[in-house]
Design a protein around this motif. Structure first.
Motif, PDB file in Angstrom:
ATOM      1  N   LEU A 157       0.992  -1.074  -0.153  1.00 43.60           N
ATOM      2  CA  LEU A 157       0.445   0.113  -0.583  1.00 43.60           C
ATOM      3  C   LEU A 157       1.053   1.273  -0.386  1.00 43.60           C
ATOM      4  O   LEU A 157       0.915   2.222  -0.680  1.00 43.60           O
ATOM      5  CB  LEU A 157      -0.696  -0.013   1.194  1.00 43.60           C
ATOM      6  N   CYS A 158       1.976   0.848   0.746  1.00 39.92           N
ATOM      7  CA  CYS A 158       1.941   2.862   0.803  1.00 39.92           C
ATOM      8  C   CYS A 158       3.620   2.757   0.357  1.00 39.92           C
ATOM      9  O   CYS A 158       4.785   1.511   0.098  1.00 39.92           O
ATOM     10  CB  CYS A 158       2.866   2.094   2.747  1.00 39.92           C
TER      11      CYS A 158
ATOM     12  N   PRO B  60       0.701   5.610   2.109  1.00 37.23           N
ATOM     13  CA  PRO B  60      -0.108   4.656   1.240  1.00 37.23           C
ATOM     14  C   PRO B  60      -0.123   5.548   0.190  1.00 37.23           C
ATOM     15  O   PRO B  60      -0.738   6.731  -0.148  1.00 37.23           O
ATOM     16  CB  PRO B  60      -1.509   5.337   2.208  1.00 37.23           C
TER      17      PRO B  60
ATOM     18  N   ARG C 292      -2.550   6.286  -2.591  1.00 34.15           N
ATOM     19  CA  ARG C 292      -4.407   6.909  -2.533  1.00 34.15           C
ATOM     20  C   ARG C 292      -4.649   8.065  -2.792  1.00 34.15           C
ATOM     21  O   ARG C 292      -3.853   8.873  -1.554  1.00 34.15           O
ATOM     22  CB  ARG C 292      -4.863   6.276  -1.920  1.00 34.15           C
TER      23      ARG C 292
ATOM     24  N   LEU D  93      -9.597   5.925   4.535  1.00 35.30           N
ATOM     25  CA  LEU D  93      -9.118   4.566   3.460  1.00 35.30           C
ATOM     26  C   LEU D  93     -10.117   3.744   3.583  1.00 35.30           C
ATOM     27  O   LEU D  93     -10.828   3.971   4.262  1.00 35.30           O
ATOM     28  CB  LEU D  93      -7.776   4.317   4.161  1.00 35.30           C
ATOM     29  N   SER D  94     -10.141   3.146   2.634  1.00 29.78           N
ATOM     30  CA  SER D  94     -11.043   1.798   2.470  1.00 29.78           C
ATOM     31  C   SER D  94     -10.541   0.401   3.933  1.00 29.78           C
ATOM     32  O   SER D  94      -9.943   0.888   4.188  1.00 29.78           O
ATOM     33  CB  SER D  94     -10.921   0.980   1.290  1.00 29.78           C
TER      34      SER D  94
ATOM     35  N   THR E 106     -10.074  -2.483   3.877  1.00 24.96           N
ATOM     36  CA  THR E 106      -8.570  -3.436   3.670  1.00 24.96           C
ATOM     37  C   THR E 106      -7.689  -2.145   3.838  1.00 24.96           C
ATOM     38  O   THR E 106      -6.071  -2.770   3.862  1.00 24.96           O
ATOM     39  CB  THR E 106      -9.008  -3.284   2.002  1.00 24.96           C
ATOM     40  N   ASP E 107      -7.833  -1.306   2.815  1.00 24.24           N
ATOM     41  CA  ASP E 107      -6.219  -0.230   3.056  1.00 24.24           C
ATOM     42  C   ASP E 107      -6.303  -0.095   4.754  1.00 24.24           C
ATOM     43  O   ASP E 107      -4.726   0.200   5.096  1.00 24.24           O
ATOM     44  CB  ASP E 107      -7.039   0.838   2.371  1.00 24.24           C
ATOM     45  N   ARG E 108      -7.038   0.268   5.439  1.00 27.62           N
ATOM     46  CA  ARG E 108      -6.752   0.691   6.729  1.00 27.62           C
ATOM     47  C   ARG E 108      -5.704  -1.136   7.285  1.00 27.62           C
ATOM     48  O   ARG E 108      -4.605  -0.110   8.012  1.00 27.62           O
ATOM     49  CB  ARG E 108      -7.995   1.479   8.233  1.00 27.62           C
TER      50      ARG E 108
ATOM     51  N   GLN F 112      -4.142  -2.718   5.828  1.00 29.56           N
ATOM     52  CA  GLN F 112      -3.106  -3.155   5.327  1.00 29.56           C
ATOM     53  C   GLN F 112      -2.024  -1.724   6.054  1.00 29.56           C
ATOM     54  O   GLN F 112      -0.542  -2.130   6.442  1.00 29.56           O
ATOM     55  CB  GLN F 112      -2.950  -2.556   3.489  1.00 29.56           C
ATOM     56  N   LEU F 113      -2.378  -0.665   6.285  1.00 29.86           N
ATOM     57  CA  LEU F 113      -1.356   0.170   6.953  1.00 29.86           C
ATOM     58  C   LEU F 113      -1.142  -0.038   7.576  1.00 29.86           C
ATOM     59  O   LEU F 113      -0.012  -0.251   8.410  1.00 29.86           O
ATOM     60  CB  LEU F 113      -2.385   1.521   6.621  1.00 29.86           C
TER      61      LEU F 113
END
Length: 141
Positions: free
Chosen positions: A20-21, A38, A40, A49-50, A52-54, A56-57
């Motif tokens: 992601l990042c 990230p 995005r 963030l979605s 999923t992205d949260r 992953q972060l």
């Protein structure tokens, strides 16, 4: 389309990408100071963030913090998403020592930055890249 904020481009060295990042090294020699951004577009806050992205972060941040704490033998890790001057979401990971010049205060705005010498930026970058699990950080275009 994602584009790294110009201030982050000026202040940091781009080390590569996680899932992601983007991983950056702040050009401040007093502290091992890394930043996760990230990739995005238009995101300035974690809650944007979605799910999923949260997650992953959080995973990428925890891995970065753990690796830095072990590699640099930190007394404390300072992790923060402030973004008052750079609105693009970015998470600071700063290795802190009880003996560092700002202790116990935060490092933000404490001093005029002290850039690394010619080889210092490269040495710190390589130490972290070598400490990360193989293949996790993608480098290059």
């Amino acid at each position: 389309m994602f584009e790294l904020h110009p201030q982050l481009k000026r202040d940091c060295r781009d080390l590569g990408r996680f899932t992601l990042c983007r991983l950056l090294l702040m050009n401040e020699s007093r502290y091992p100071w890394f930043i996760l951004v990230p990739e995005r577009a238009g995101v300035s806050e974690i809650h944007q963030l979605s799910d999923t992205d949260r997650h992953q972060l959080a995973d990428e941040s925890a891995l970065t913090a753990q690796t830095l704490a072990e590699l640099f033998q930190a007394d404390k890790m300072n992790i923060a998403a402030i973004g008052n001057l750079v609105p693009q979401l970015h998470i600071h990971h700063v290795v802190r020592y009880r003996s560092d010049p700002a202790w116990p205060a935060p490092v933000w705005g404490k001093f005029t930055p002290s850039p690394y010498d010619d080889g210092g930026l490269e040495r710190v970058s390589e130490r972290l890249i070598q400490a990360l699990p193989a293949g996790l950080l993608q480098t290059g275009p």
